[in-house]
Design a protein around this motif. Sequence first.
Motif, PDB file in Angstrom:
ATOM      1  N   UNK A  21      52.295  -4.595  29.871  1.00 22.61           N
ATOM      2  CA  UNK A  21      53.250  -3.888  29.021  1.00 22.61           C
ATOM      3  C   UNK A  21      52.496  -3.062  27.986  1.00 22.61           C
ATOM      4  N   UNK A  22      52.803  -1.781  27.915  1.00 21.37           N
ATOM      5  CA  UNK A  22      52.120  -0.894  26.986  1.00 21.37           C
ATOM      6  C   UNK A  22      52.432  -1.248  25.540  1.00 21.37           C
ATOM      7  N   UNK A  23      51.507  -0.815  24.630  1.00 24.36           N
ATOM      8  CA  UNK A  23      51.606  -1.196  23.235  1.00 24.36           C
ATOM      9  C   UNK A  23      52.338  -0.192  22.373  1.00 24.36           C
ATOM     10  N   UNK A  24      52.003  -0.178  21.097  1.00 19.09           N
ATOM     11  CA  UNK A  24      52.712   0.628  20.110  1.00 19.09           C
ATOM     12  C   UNK A  24      52.502   2.118  20.343  1.00 19.09           C
ATOM     13  N   UNK A  25      53.497   2.906  19.960  1.00 20.48           N
ATOM     14  CA  UNK A  25      53.453   4.341  20.187  1.00 20.48           C
ATOM     15  C   UNK A  25      52.558   5.110  19.231  1.00 20.48           C
ATOM     16  N   UNK A  26      52.064   4.451  18.186  1.00 24.60           N
ATOM     17  CA  UNK A  26      51.185   5.134  17.237  1.00 24.60           C
ATOM     18  C   UNK A  26      49.872   5.567  17.881  1.00 24.60           C
ATOM     19  N   UNK A  27      49.540   4.972  19.004  1.00 22.19           N
ATOM     20  CA  UNK A  27      48.242   5.210  19.627  1.00 22.19           C
ATOM     21  C   UNK A  27      48.339   5.996  20.936  1.00 22.19           C
ATOM     22  N   UNK A  28      49.426   6.731  21.125  1.00 21.48           N
ATOM     23  CA  UNK A  28      49.568   7.548  22.318  1.00 21.48           C
ATOM     24  C   UNK A  28      48.665   8.778  22.238  1.00 21.48           C
ATOM     25  N   UNK A  29      48.234   9.256  23.390  1.00 20.19           N
ATOM     26  CA  UNK A  29      47.543  10.536  23.439  1.00 20.19           C
ATOM     27  C   UNK A  29      48.547  11.643  23.127  1.00 20.19           C
ATOM     28  N   UNK A  30      48.087  12.824  22.720  1.00 23.07           N
ATOM     29  CA  UNK A  30      49.036  13.918  22.455  1.00 23.07           C
ATOM     30  C   UNK A  30      49.930  14.221  23.650  1.00 23.07           C
ATOM     31  N   UNK A  31      49.375  14.180  24.866  1.00 23.03           N
ATOM     32  CA  UNK A  31      50.187  14.432  26.066  1.00 23.03           C
ATOM     33  C   UNK A  31      51.292  13.394  26.196  1.00 23.03           C
ATOM     34  N   UNK A  51      41.717  -7.217  30.424  1.00 22.86           N
ATOM     35  CA  UNK A  51      40.775  -6.762  29.411  1.00 22.86           C
ATOM     36  C   UNK A  51      39.945  -5.557  29.864  1.00 22.86           C
ATOM     37  N   UNK A  52      40.232  -5.029  31.081  1.00 25.53           N
ATOM     38  CA  UNK A  52      39.628  -3.780  31.549  1.00 25.53           C
ATOM     39  C   UNK A  52      40.700  -2.720  31.815  1.00 25.53           C
ATOM     40  N   UNK A  53      41.875  -2.913  31.243  1.00 29.01           N
ATOM     41  CA  UNK A  53      42.990  -1.988  31.484  1.00 29.01           C
ATOM     42  C   UNK A  53      42.916  -0.847  30.468  1.00 29.01           C
ATOM     43  N   UNK A  54      42.266   0.226  30.862  1.00 28.50           N
ATOM     44  CA  UNK A  54      42.111   1.388  29.987  1.00 28.50           C
ATOM     45  C   UNK A  54      43.131   2.447  30.382  1.00 28.50           C
ATOM     46  N   UNK A  55      44.169   2.622  29.570  1.00 29.64           N
ATOM     47  CA  UNK A  55      45.242   3.558  29.896  1.00 29.64           C
ATOM     48  C   UNK A  55      44.877   4.972  29.479  1.00 29.64           C
ATOM     49  N   UNK A  56      45.200   5.936  30.337  1.00 24.45           N
ATOM     50  CA  UNK A  56      45.001   7.339  29.986  1.00 24.45           C
ATOM     51  C   UNK A  56      46.104   7.856  29.068  1.00 24.45           C
ATOM     52  N   UNK A  57      47.070   6.994  28.737  1.00 23.27           N
ATOM     53  CA  UNK A  57      48.146   7.378  27.837  1.00 23.27           C
ATOM     54  C   UNK A  57      47.886   6.952  26.393  1.00 23.27           C
ATOM     55  N   UNK A  58      46.819   6.184  26.179  1.00 27.13           N
ATOM     56  CA  UNK A  58      46.534   5.653  24.855  1.00 27.13           C
ATOM     57  C   UNK A  58      45.127   6.043  24.393  1.00 27.13           C
ATOM     58  N   UNK A  59      44.987   6.209  23.088  1.00 24.12           N
ATOM     59  CA  UNK A  59      43.670   6.481  22.512  1.00 24.12           C
ATOM     60  C   UNK A  59      42.907   5.190  22.233  1.00 24.12           C
ATOM     61  N   UNK A  60      43.556   4.056  22.437  1.00 22.59           N
ATOM     62  CA  UNK A  60      42.912   2.769  22.215  1.00 22.59           C
ATOM     63  C   UNK A  60      42.388   2.188  23.520  1.00 22.59           C
ATOM     64  N   UNK A  61      41.710   1.079  23.398  1.00 29.12           N
ATOM     65  CA  UNK A  61      41.180   0.391  24.565  1.00 29.12           C
ATOM     66  C   UNK A  61      42.175  -0.609  25.127  1.00 29.12           C
ATOM     67  N   UNK A  62      41.693  -1.535  25.978  1.00 28.26           N
ATOM     68  CA  UNK A  62      42.581  -2.501  26.627  1.00 28.26           C
ATOM     69  C   UNK A  62      43.358  -3.394  25.678  1.00 28.26           C
ATOM     70  N   UNK A  63      42.890  -3.516  24.436  1.00 27.22           N
ATOM     71  CA  UNK A  63      43.637  -4.357  23.494  1.00 27.22           C
ATOM     72  C   UNK A  63      45.013  -3.786  23.193  1.00 27.22           C
ATOM     73  N   UNK A  64      45.254  -2.518  23.546  1.00 27.98           N
ATOM     74  CA  UNK A  64      46.582  -1.911  23.372  1.00 27.98           C
ATOM     75  C   UNK A  64      47.653  -2.743  24.052  1.00 27.98           C
TER      76      UNK A  64
END
Length: 313
Positions: free
Chosen positions: A180-190, A215-228
């Motif tokens: 489940x994706x995290x908070x919207x404050x860390x979304x990429x501009x796109x 712990x290796x889930x790096x989303x292209x929708x977030x500026x944060x790492x897997x902790x998102x």
Amino acid sequence: MSDAERADHQKAAGAPTMVVSAKPAVLSAPGRGEDLQVRVSAPATGRNLPVVVFSHGFGWSMNGYTPLADFWAARGFVVLQPTHLDSRTLGLTAEDPRTPRIWRFRIEDLTRVLDGLDALEASVPGLSGRLDRSRIAVAGHSWGAQTASALLGARILDADGVPGEDMSDRRVKAGVLLALTGLGDDLTPFAAEHFPFMRPSFDTMTAPALIIAGDHDQSHLSTRGPDWFTDPYTYSPGNKSLLTLFGAAHSLGGIAGYEVAETTDESPARVTLIQQLTTAFLRSALYPEDTSWKGAATALGEDLTPLGRLQSK
């Protein structure tokens, strides 16, 4: 729990049973543009069966996630899998007027499944009268986890940070939220421009839930790492557990299907752990006297080479 219900529950907790699956069960959906297609998977025997409504990830359909749906059904759950409008099987285009509201149609799909339990029950020969409507959970992966979280109390923030409509459902007692994706404050501009619905608030997600993150889930929708993906645990109140899987990317080892192309971190052992822990969580969440979850958590904690880390609050 009555003696009959206890006997049914204990039987379901034993060896896996034969599963009967039917598709598509069709629910009328005025205003949606497509009737809602649902796959129903259930144990061939047993009464007072608990229910899990599962929301698929982007592009999938009722035909996906068999590693979870089949496992749960073989262990006593009736699993209901609707096909959302974003499914590749339906072929909606970006220009379709429904596209901007698919996130909301998704939530309405889950509510429609709950409203249509009588029809779904009748769609599978021999299933009528065997569902326990007092024991209902929701589950989902990725976008499906966000969809399911709304029924547990999560809400969408508007551009001013004000929580939107409460779409929680009192019929739902617990949830399993995978990637489940995290908070919207860390979304990429796109992502911020194109997916305004990805601004959740977990402040009111009070229902019990198991949240699973890699712990290796790096989303292209977030500026944060897997902790998102741990935000839903960190920022939600109440009875929550977080399973962080070591080395897992977004498919969490391959839960969407066996040998699917989208699985970038294939791990049968990881999928097996998810199957076992989610089943134990659902049993104990829906049957408070059940000790399956406590036992599974203890076993993971004592494992000398664990595949993940579990924490609860």
